[in-house]
Enzyme design. Structure first.
Site, short mmCIF file in Angstrom:
data_model
loop_
_atom_site.label_atom_id
_atom_site.label_comp_id
_atom_site.label_asym_id
_atom_site.label_seq_id
_atom_site.Cartn_x
_atom_site.Cartn_y
_atom_site.Cartn_z
N HIS A 1 0.55 -1.27 -0.01
CA HIS A 1 -0.08 -0.05 0.10
C HIS A 1 0.82 1.35 -0.09
CE1 HIS A 1 -3.96 -1.77 0.46
NE2 HIS A 1 -3.47 -2.83 1.36
N ASP B 1 -0.86 -5.14 5.87
CA ASP B 1 -2.09 -5.87 5.19
C ASP B 1 -1.77 -6.09 3.44
OD1 ASP B 1 -2.65 -3.29 5.29
OD2 ASP B 1 -4.79 -3.95 4.45
N GLU B 2 -2.26 -7.12 3.18
CA GLU B 2 -2.39 -7.03 1.49
C GLU B 2 -0.95 -6.86 0.92
OE1 GLU B 2 -6.86 -6.38 0.89
OE2 GLU B 2 -5.66 -4.45 1.10
N ALA B 3 0.18 -7.58 1.60
CA ALA B 3 1.46 -7.22 0.95
C ALA B 3 1.77 -8.38 -0.28
CB ALA B 3 2.55 -7.13 2.00
N HIS B 4 0.99 -8.40 -0.95
CA HIS B 4 0.89 -9.59 -1.90
C HIS B 4 2.23 -9.57 -2.64
CE1 HIS B 4 -3.22 -10.02 -0.36
NE2 HIS B 4 -3.65 -9.25 -1.30
#
Length: 529
Positions: A273, A336-339
């Protein structure tokens, strides 16, 4: 129903007759959407959040032109400030002068600190009303402030009136009662956030979590990395102009919230993000090339360069400046969401980021993905999963709780205020499903996650993401009335949580919301007044 009748039948004694009456018993059991008569609740039954104990009886106090708010001759400065703020909050609706005096003698509204009242804890209070006045008692100024918010609900929405005789003794169930707002996807001015602080505080929410940075925009000035705000802040979802807050504006907001006993928890999301940061400084990218600014809504594509030492200088500088601006104990680092960050790199990065938080004297808060890495000692995890979250993820969070990590609960299909109420809702999203008012309220934080005892739950938080929420009216429509139910889940005792009773108390808040100009969703399952 049976739970509420046991709880309120014991606690609510109405009038001088001493007859125990529950909120629902007097109005029938019909809880069908939109069904039933309008709530005709007695004043102490209308309080929201539901207090731990409320007993009506005896003569009331005539709140009128002669009313004085009294703080006591030896009251600390902070108590006098609580009295002044309460007077300010009451003057507008009532039109009364409400002077604040440093004396306890005489009729009026009396604020009293009592260090011996240990049963009230850090935020609890006692409110007692007789013909001679209303006495607010607490161990702390925060408790006195919360007592004042209860008093506001016992008064007419407009004008003078009578505070009904009785007594409330109240303490919160959870220490952390939060609301998050995302000012990164769409920029919002500090004045709008101040308005939200006032709305939160009157329902005893004590924490404002600010999501300050994301792919679409960086909203806080950082002296050591100025382009973060001036360049990274000049975008938002949909291609609008964006914007950012100066340090002075942020300090002003923090001080404003503190006067209302709301702590600010800033979030700088990392290692994902971060497109706004990567676009602002090429050196933060592994290939040394800055991407374009981003105005879409996809997630998981950006990552700080974990292998560069310059990355950690950036983290130290940014978190150090944010920590210096924020007196509260918590600093949120996202996670979060550190894909786009490999699992090993993610764990290594979070190790170093957590150490930086500790270096600057703060306690780490991170989204629950940190449970899959190595949470630092004392780190707080914020859970945003939902009914379809894989069991393995829930198990990792439960294991972290057993290891001593407190949890903040923000389940997306209960506490995400950007989720649509139904298919007709215009703003908002629905990836976690529709979240009508009843669903948002009808869960128990103390037993929500399997294998997680209530003692591991620090509290609850309502989260408002703003991918497609761009105006104040959209913000308020999505937050209200669900925010009120989440406030009750955080404050009220478990025995008082009951949808058929809550819907009546929520309905009774309509005139107050309308008098304050708050846009809210008139949920069909609530018999609005």
């Amino acid at each position: 129903m049976r739970v509420l009748r046991r709880a309120l039948g014991t606690l609510l004694v109405l009038g001088g007759l001493g007859a125990a009456v529950s909120c629902t018993a007097a109005h029938g059991d019909d809880a069908r959407p939109g069904a039933g008569r309008r709530a005709a609740l007695a004043p102490y039954e209308r309080l929201l959040p539901a207090p731990a104990s409320a007993r009506a009886g005896g003569a009331g106090y005539a709140f009128g032109p002669g009313t004085v708010i009294r703080t006591g001759p030896d009251a600390p400065r902070e108590v006098r400030q609580v009295g002044e703020l309460l007077a300010e909050q009451l003057r507008g609706p009532s039109g009364l002068p409400l002077p604040v005096a440093q004396g306890q003698e005489g009729d009026g509204i009396r604020l009293r600190l009592d260090d011996a009242a240990r049963e009230l804890g850090a935020e609890g209070y006692r409110l007692r009303t007789t013909a001679s006045g209303v006495t607010l008692t607490a161990r702390t100024p925060a408790g006195l402030f919360h007592a004042g918010q209860t008093l506001r609900q016992l008064l007419p929405v407009r004008g003078a009136g009578v505070v009904p005789g009785g007594e409330v003794t109240d303490t919160p169930r959870f220490a952390y009662r939060g609301a998050m707002v995302d000012v990164a996807r769409h920029h919002f001015p500090v004045e709008q956030v101040k308005r939200y602080v006032d709305q939160l505080a009157q329902y005893k929410i004590n924490t404002l979590h600010l999501h300050l940075t994301d792919d679409q925009g960086w909203r806080i000035a950082i002296d050591s990395w100025p382009r973060l705000a001036t360049y990274g802040g000049a975008s938002e979802v949909g291609g609008g102009p964006g914007g950012y807050w100066t340090k002075a504006a942020y300090r002003d907001l923090v001080a404003y919230a503190a006067q209302r006993y709301v702590d600010v928890v800033p979030e700088i999301d990392m290692p994902g993000h971060v497109n706004a940061a990567l676009a602002s400084y090429a050196e933060l990218n592994c290939d040394g090339r800055a991407p374009e600014r981003y105005t879409g809504t996809k997630v998981g594509f950006s990552s700080l360069c974990v292998g560069k030492e310059r990355t950690y200088e950036f983290v130290d500088d940014v978190l150090g400046e944010i920590a210096a601006l924020t007196p509260g104990r918590y600093l949120h680092i996202g996670g979060d969401e550190a894909h786009s960050t490999p699992a090993a790199d993610y764990a290594a990065f979070m190790d170093r980021a957590q150490a930086v938080v500790a270096k600057h004297g703060k306690t780490v808060v991170a989204w629950h993905q940190l449970a899959g890495a190595r949470p630092a000692r004392g780190a707080v995890l914020q859970y945003w999963g939902h009914d379809k979250t894989p069991a393995a993820d829930r198990s990792a969070v439960a294991a972290a709780a057993r290891a001593g990590h407190p949890l903040i609960l923000s389940p997306a299909d209960r506490a995400y205020l950007d989720m649509k109420y139904d298919k007709a809702t215009k703003p908002g999203l629905s990836w976690a499903g529709y979240v009508p008012v009843q669903r948002s309220y009808s869960w128990n934080p103390g037993s929500y996650l399997p294998d997680v005892p209530e003692s591991s739950v620090l509290g609850v938080e309502a989260a408002l993401w703003t991918e497609n929420i761009a105006t104040r009216s959209e913000w308020e429509l999505m937050a209200f009335p669900r925010l009120l139910g989440l406030a009750e889940l955080g404050w009220s005792p478990a025995a008082a949580l009951d949808w058929p009773a809550y819907r009546l108390r929520l309905a009774a808040q309509a005139p107050r919301l309308e008098a304050q100009g708050i846009t809210y969703h008139r949920a069909p399952e609530v018999p609005w007044e």
